[in-house]
Design an enzyme around this catalytic site. Sequence first.
Site, PDB file in Angstrom:
ATOM      1  N   HIS A 133       0.851  -1.287  -0.112  1.00 32.49           N
ATOM      2  CA  HIS A 133      -0.135  -0.060  -0.175  1.00 32.49           C
ATOM      3  C   HIS A 133       0.744   1.273   0.063  1.00 32.49           C
ATOM      4  CE1 HIS A 133       0.279   1.122   4.098  1.00 32.49           C
ATOM      5  NE2 HIS A 133       0.471  -0.280   4.504  1.00 32.49           N
ATOM      6  N   ASP A 188       3.527  -5.997   3.564  1.00 27.60           N
ATOM      7  CA  ASP A 188       3.096  -5.166   4.356  1.00 27.60           C
ATOM      8  C   ASP A 188       3.511  -5.402   5.722  1.00 27.60           C
ATOM      9  OD1 ASP A 188       1.886  -2.655   5.329  1.00 27.60           O
ATOM     10  OD2 ASP A 188      -0.181  -3.584   5.186  1.00 27.60           O
ATOM     11  N   GLU A 204      -4.911   1.932   2.572  1.00 31.95           N
ATOM     12  CA  GLU A 204      -5.006   0.818   3.131  1.00 31.95           C
ATOM     13  C   GLU A 204      -5.228   1.161   4.750  1.00 31.95           C
ATOM     14  OE1 GLU A 204      -3.812  -2.305   6.263  1.00 31.95           O
ATOM     15  OE2 GLU A 204      -2.765  -0.189   5.591  1.00 31.95           O
ATOM     16  N   GLU A 205      -4.498   2.139   5.187  1.00 34.20           N
ATOM     17  CA  GLU A 205      -4.390   2.624   6.354  1.00 34.20           C
ATOM     18  C   GLU A 205      -5.800   2.923   7.356  1.00 34.20           C
ATOM     19  OE1 GLU A 205      -2.265   1.580   8.196  1.00 34.20           O
ATOM     20  OE2 GLU A 205      -0.356   1.850   7.302  1.00 34.20           O
ATOM     21  N   HIS A 238       3.888   3.512  12.502  1.00 31.55           N
ATOM     22  CA  HIS A 238       2.852   4.411  12.758  1.00 31.55           C
ATOM     23  C   HIS A 238       3.460   5.316  13.686  1.00 31.55           C
ATOM     24  CE1 HIS A 238      -0.715   1.654  11.934  1.00 31.55           C
ATOM     25  NE2 HIS A 238       0.354   1.724  10.643  1.00 31.55           N
ATOM     26  N   ASP A 273       6.376   1.281   6.512  1.00 28.24           N
ATOM     27  CA  ASP A 273       4.755   0.766   6.468  1.00 28.24           C
ATOM     28  C   ASP A 273       4.277   1.965   5.638  1.00 28.24           C
ATOM     29  OD1 ASP A 273       2.304  -0.120   6.742  1.00 28.24           O
ATOM     30  OD2 ASP A 273       2.061   0.455   8.806  1.00 28.24           O
TER      31      ASP A 273
HETATM   32 ZN   LIG Z   1       0.873  -1.147   6.302  1.00 25.84          ZN
END
Ligand SMILES: [Zn+2]
Length: 456
Positions: free
Chosen positions: A274, A348, A320-321, A419, A286
């Site tokens: 993603h 991912d 995606e998130e 994140h 990520d």
């Molecule tokens: Zn991800």
Amino acid sequence: MQRAVIVLVFIALFVSYPSAQNRPAWLDPYRANAEKLIAAAQADQFAWDRLAELTDTFGQRLSGSDNLNRAIAWAVETMKKDGLENVHTERVMIPRWVRGAESLEITNPPHHHVPLLGLGGSVATPPAGIEAEVMVVGSADDLNKRGAEAKGKIVLFNVLFTNYGETVQYRSGGASMAARLGAVASLVRAVGPMGLRTPHTGGMNYVNDVAKIPTAAIPAEDANRVQRLVNRGVKVRMRLKMEAKFEADVESFNVVGEIKGSEKPEEIVLVGGHFDSWDPGMGASDDGVGCVVTWEAARLMKKLNIRPKRTVRVVLFTNEENGTRGGNGYRDQHAHEAANHILSVESDSGVFAPARLGFSGSEAARKTIAEIGSLLAPLGMQEIAPGGGGADIGPISALGKVPMMAYSGDSNRYFTIHHTPADTVDRIDPQEVSKAAAALTAMIYVVADMPQALPK
Ligand SMILES: [Zn+2]
């Protein structure tokens, strides 16, 4: 001790040697190309350099941001420069959540700033913020047992990180758990191993029949501090201010590029990651790296002039998130050819060593994948683990009953920066990126080129 080690080494040699010699004959025509692709992926640090270019130039790529739009345009141009075929975008509408300014302080004992990251999807506080006594809980059970205390409080979920699947429920659902008992805001201990006083953002959802209260993550160190104060009998008070809001959905795009199959172009091996990210870091691990290493599969085949019988399709999924609209959009736009997908592969979970490939599908397909895995012995990646899949390839794979693979890095290293502002390219070793590209490319090449389609 030393003798034990020597014995273990002998056992390891004895066990692994025969399996290396038992490579099935059907793979013989693929050995030379697989070796060439693996060597090309590892010859330089092209993939890491591309990841650095992506993250240095465009930074974080939150859904609905101008950064994401610019990065998508760059990916299209760059895929074309690579010589990929049928390069195009596919439109989907995605949510646009805007963080705004946010702050958190301990007002009793006075006065301490606390690092925070609002959780994606949270509502705002009133402009003056919400100031209240803090109730610290260690689990959902703990909260429910002491439910009568929650009214009018800020509930802090100080839940120790075990693994992502277990702990993330407090990030995604904690606000509604607390609001159901009358809490006015909720905080969650960052979901990840202890970092460097780093909060981790991530998606959250409200339950329909409960008031929407603002919610944010705080570092493990600050959650522990509040816990210790409360344990000493201090009535800790905090003030949370957040401006977070949703705006109207906006247009975004999945990016698609292919190597068209020479004999069975309608049969597709789908591979991707993603392209969107959360906003505090650079979306390097990520999931910029997942996009780059899967894109490498097609780039390297093109570069070495290796064209498999089936089509290799790279998709960089949007959103995606905080929505999975890219993965769902792909399923809807490709429903007519869902059953023609032979295998879908997602990266991912980072590329941190020790990494592995995982597979989900029938036993017959697993046997074939395990045999192809023997070609990855030079990378030390010949063992195919159980469990493949991903949020973006999930929808099309469910529709077409498609076997799935995942490339997964070490989860401890991955979730330490996941994140957070620390998700930058600096933390990723170029050799680990090249190795991921090598393993994925060799696997995808053989599945796309072998005489029989992978059994479903
Ligand atoms: Zn991800």
